[in-house]
Design a protein around this motif. Structure first.
Motif, PDB file in Angstrom:
ATOM      1  N   LYS A 175       0.845  -1.188   0.000  1.00 41.72           N
ATOM      2  CA  LYS A 175       0.000   0.000   0.000  1.00 41.72           C
ATOM      3  C   LYS A 175       0.881   1.239   0.000  1.00 41.72           C
ATOM      4  N   VAL A 176       0.442   2.241  -0.726  1.00 39.01           N
ATOM      5  CA  VAL A 176       1.220   3.450  -0.892  1.00 39.01           C
ATOM      6  C   VAL A 176       1.547   4.078   0.466  1.00 39.01           C
ATOM      7  N   GLY A 177       2.777   4.552   0.605  1.00 35.90           N
ATOM      8  CA  GLY A 177       3.199   5.188   1.839  1.00 35.90           C
ATOM      9  C   GLY A 177       3.802   4.252   2.862  1.00 35.90           C
ATOM     10  N   LEU A 178       3.609   2.949   2.685  1.00 41.72           N
ATOM     11  CA  LEU A 178       4.136   1.971   3.630  1.00 41.72           C
ATOM     12  C   LEU A 178       5.477   1.422   3.126  1.00 41.72           C
ATOM     13  N   PRO A 179       6.240   0.747   3.976  1.00 41.64           N
ATOM     14  CA  PRO A 179       7.490   0.120   3.509  1.00 41.64           C
ATOM     15  C   PRO A 179       7.211  -1.178   2.762  1.00 41.64           C
ATOM     16  N   ALA A 180       8.141  -1.570   1.920  1.00 38.12           N
ATOM     17  CA  ALA A 180       8.041  -2.829   1.179  1.00 38.12           C
ATOM     18  C   ALA A 180       9.414  -3.491   1.147  1.00 38.12           C
ATOM     19  N   VAL A 181       9.411  -4.829   1.149  1.00 37.40           N
ATOM     20  CA  VAL A 181      10.651  -5.594   1.069  1.00 37.40           C
ATOM     21  C   VAL A 181      10.579  -6.501  -0.145  1.00 37.40           C
ATOM     22  N   LEU A 182      11.483  -6.289  -1.101  1.00 35.01           N
ATOM     23  CA  LEU A 182      11.538  -7.112  -2.300  1.00 35.01           C
ATOM     24  C   LEU A 182      12.554  -8.233  -2.062  1.00 35.01           C
ATOM     25  N   PRO A 183      12.103  -9.490  -2.029  1.00 33.61           N
ATOM     26  CA  PRO A 183      12.976 -10.595  -1.612  1.00 33.61           C
ATOM     27  C   PRO A 183      14.083 -10.897  -2.610  1.00 33.61           C
ATOM     28  N   CYS A 184      15.213 -11.373  -2.048  1.00 38.47           N
ATOM     29  CA  CYS A 184      16.363 -11.744  -2.872  1.00 38.47           C
ATOM     30  C   CYS A 184      17.324 -12.555  -2.014  1.00 38.47           C
ATOM     31  N   GLU A 224      18.456   8.357  -8.072  1.00 37.71           N
ATOM     32  CA  GLU A 224      17.866   9.646  -7.702  1.00 37.71           C
ATOM     33  C   GLU A 224      16.405   9.497  -7.290  1.00 37.71           C
ATOM     34  N   ALA A 225      15.658   8.673  -7.989  1.00 40.08           N
ATOM     35  CA  ALA A 225      14.242   8.500  -7.675  1.00 40.08           C
ATOM     36  C   ALA A 225      14.025   7.753  -6.365  1.00 40.08           C
ATOM     37  N   TYR A 226      15.095   7.160  -5.817  1.00 36.54           N
ATOM     38  CA  TYR A 226      14.975   6.358  -4.592  1.00 36.54           C
ATOM     39  C   TYR A 226      15.862   6.907  -3.478  1.00 36.54           C
ATOM     40  N   ARG A 227      16.229   8.174  -3.603  1.00 38.36           N
ATOM     41  CA  ARG A 227      17.117   8.800  -2.626  1.00 38.36           C
ATOM     42  C   ARG A 227      16.534   8.725  -1.219  1.00 38.36           C
ATOM     43  N   LEU A 234      15.745  -6.022  -1.172  1.00 39.25           N
ATOM     44  CA  LEU A 234      15.705  -4.567  -1.307  1.00 39.25           C
ATOM     45  C   LEU A 234      14.612  -4.015  -0.405  1.00 39.25           C
ATOM     46  N   PHE A 235      14.994  -3.092   0.481  1.00 44.12           N
ATOM     47  CA  PHE A 235      14.057  -2.452   1.398  1.00 44.12           C
ATOM     48  C   PHE A 235      13.695  -1.071   0.840  1.00 44.12           C
ATOM     49  N   LEU A 236      12.402  -0.854   0.607  1.00 43.14           N
ATOM     50  CA  LEU A 236      11.909   0.439   0.122  1.00 43.14           C
ATOM     51  C   LEU A 236      11.063   1.092   1.205  1.00 43.14           C
ATOM     52  N   GLN A 237      11.273   2.371   1.428  1.00 41.52           N
ATOM     53  CA  GLN A 237      10.488   3.139   2.388  1.00 41.52           C
ATOM     54  C   GLN A 237       9.539   4.089   1.648  1.00 41.52           C
ATOM     55  N   ASP A 238       8.409   4.400   2.309  1.00 43.99           N
ATOM     56  CA  ASP A 238       7.469   5.379   1.772  1.00 43.99           C
ATOM     57  C   ASP A 238       7.175   5.108   0.289  1.00 43.99           C
ATOM     58  N   VAL A 239       6.645   3.933   0.027  1.00 41.94           N
ATOM     59  CA  VAL A 239       6.403   3.489  -1.358  1.00 41.94           C
ATOM     60  C   VAL A 239       5.470   4.461  -2.083  1.00 41.94           C
ATOM     61  N   ARG A 240       5.802   4.739  -3.337  1.00 44.60           N
ATOM     62  CA  ARG A 240       5.024   5.651  -4.174  1.00 44.60           C
ATOM     63  C   ARG A 240       4.380   4.881  -5.322  1.00 44.60           C
ATOM     64  N   PHE A 241       3.348   5.492  -5.923  1.00 42.04           N
ATOM     65  CA  PHE A 241       2.725   4.856  -7.082  1.00 42.04           C
ATOM     66  C   PHE A 241       3.735   4.680  -8.206  1.00 42.04           C
ATOM     67  N   SER A 242       4.670   5.618  -8.326  1.00 43.25           N
ATOM     68  CA  SER A 242       5.679   5.536  -9.386  1.00 43.25           C
ATOM     69  C   SER A 242       6.668   4.397  -9.162  1.00 43.25           C
ATOM     70  N   ASP A 243       6.661   3.792  -7.972  1.00 41.43           N
ATOM     71  CA  ASP A 243       7.559   2.664  -7.696  1.00 41.43           C
ATOM     72  C   ASP A 243       7.044   1.357  -8.306  1.00 41.43           C
ATOM     73  N   TYR A 287       4.089  11.422   3.683  1.00 39.96           N
ATOM     74  CA  TYR A 287       4.316  12.837   3.432  1.00 39.96           C
ATOM     75  C   TYR A 287       4.001  13.206   1.989  1.00 39.96           C
ATOM     76  N   GLN A 288       3.610  12.230   1.188  1.00 39.61           N
ATOM     77  CA  GLN A 288       3.181  12.509  -0.180  1.00 39.61           C
ATOM     78  C   GLN A 288       1.817  13.193  -0.209  1.00 39.61           C
ATOM     79  N   ALA A 289       1.071  13.130   0.914  1.00 44.24           N
ATOM     80  CA  ALA A 289      -0.271  13.713   0.966  1.00 44.24           C
ATOM     81  C   ALA A 289      -0.202  15.223   0.751  1.00 44.24           C
ATOM     82  N   GLU A 290      -0.937  15.712  -0.239  1.00 47.95           N
ATOM     83  CA  GLU A 290      -0.916  17.131  -0.582  1.00 47.95           C
ATOM     84  C   GLU A 290      -2.267  17.813  -0.374  1.00 47.95           C
ATOM     85  N   GLN A 291      -3.343  17.041  -0.424  1.00 47.10           N
ATOM     86  CA  GLN A 291      -4.660  17.672  -0.420  1.00 47.10           C
ATOM     87  C   GLN A 291      -5.715  16.697   0.077  1.00 47.10           C
ATOM     88  N   VAL A 292      -6.755  17.231   0.720  1.00 50.40           N
ATOM     89  CA  VAL A 292      -7.906  16.434   1.130  1.00 50.40           C
ATOM     90  C   VAL A 292      -9.155  17.052   0.516  1.00 50.40           C
TER      91      VAL A 292
END
Length: 269
Positions: A34-43, A78-81, A98-107, A157-162
């Motif tokens: 789910k967007v905004g949560l961490p994800a772990v890609l196994p390897c 750069e996109a994963y800084r 691979l550990f990803l934080q604050d997952v985005r739709f673009s990920d 922190y990606q939230a911009e508007q309600v």
């Protein structure tokens, strides 16, 4: 009719496809976050490591270099800084996840992992596996009593508007903007990573959407507003109060008896 050489070639090609398709290092792993949560890609490269070897791992998408590590040295795309990592303490044991934080739709997409080996001037790569990451939004249904507070999780922190749509309307109203002055309700408060709507009323019922900078819905919350539920203690107090008022409004038995006696005396006279 195929000649013998063509049959052999076809058989070898089929055997290669079967072997590659059945290899654990060629299977595409499907996972979602789910967007905004961490994800772990196994390897895992434990079976490929030699004794005292320092693994050199690379993660790539079709368009970007995501992350690379060899011992303490690392590189982030750069996109994963500040969001991507393969922990060194796990990598030395053969875990190259691979550990990803604050997952985005673009990920969302396919990630390929590689083991790099060879001398400094001549590098070769062994493909490990592909991981397909799907990124989905949050959905929820909440029931809130009149007068209570509604808490909306921003998740990221990606939230911009309600924006808000009343249950009886079709238009959307902007209630809140990040770092902005829009605050239609007058009682919206941001606390940590949550948005609090105080003193909910019947008109607060409807749909709330939290959007990112691209206008995509990070979260959709449907809110139902209900009447407050009385506790047994409250019901008892209310009944006692009503009974007391009724008793006070009724004439006393002594007054009624006196009135009846007075009427009887008048009739006798």
């Amino acid at each position: 009719m195929m000649d013998r050489s063509n049959w052999i070639s076809a058989f070898l090609m089929l055997w290669l496809i079967i072997c590659v398709g059945s290899s654990p290092f060629s299977v595409v792993v499907h996972m979602s976050s789910k967007v905004g949560l961490p994800a772990v890609l196994p390897c895992s490269v434990a079976s490929h490591l030699e004794f005292d070897q320092t693994p050199h791992i690379q993660w790539h998408t079709l368009s970007y270099s995501v992350f690379e590590r060899m011992g303490p040295e690392q590189f982030q795309g750069e996109a994963y800084r500040d969001r991507a990592d393969v922990p060194e303490e796990l990598l030395v044991r053969g875990n190259c996840s691979l550990f990803l934080q604050d997952v985005r739709f673009s990920d969302a997409g396919i990630y390929d992992s590689y083991l790099v080996y060879g001398e400094s001037n001549i590098k070769n790569r062994i493909f490990i596996q592909s991981v397909h990451l799907a990124v989905i939004d949050h959905k929820a249904i909440k029931s809130v009593e009149i007068g209570a507070d509604l808490i909306l999780d921003l998740y990221t922190y990606q939230a911009e508007q309600v924006i808000f749509q009343n249950s009886n309307e079709t238009d959307w109203t902007v209630l809140w903007e990040k770092d902005g002055v829009i605050n239609k309700k007058g009682h919206l408060k941001k606390r940590d990573n949550k948005l609090i709507l105080s003193r909910v009323t019947a008109s607060s019922a409807g749909t709330y959407k939290i959007l990112d900078s691209e206008g995509l819905a990070l979260s959709t919350v449907k809110v139902k507003v209900t009447e407050p539920v009385l506790t047994k203690e409250t019901e008892t107090l209310q009944k006692q109060s009503a009974l007391g008022k009724a008793t006070m409004s009724m004439p006393s038995l002594n007054l009624i008896a006196l009135f009846l006696t007075f009427n009887l005396m008048l009739q006798m006279n």
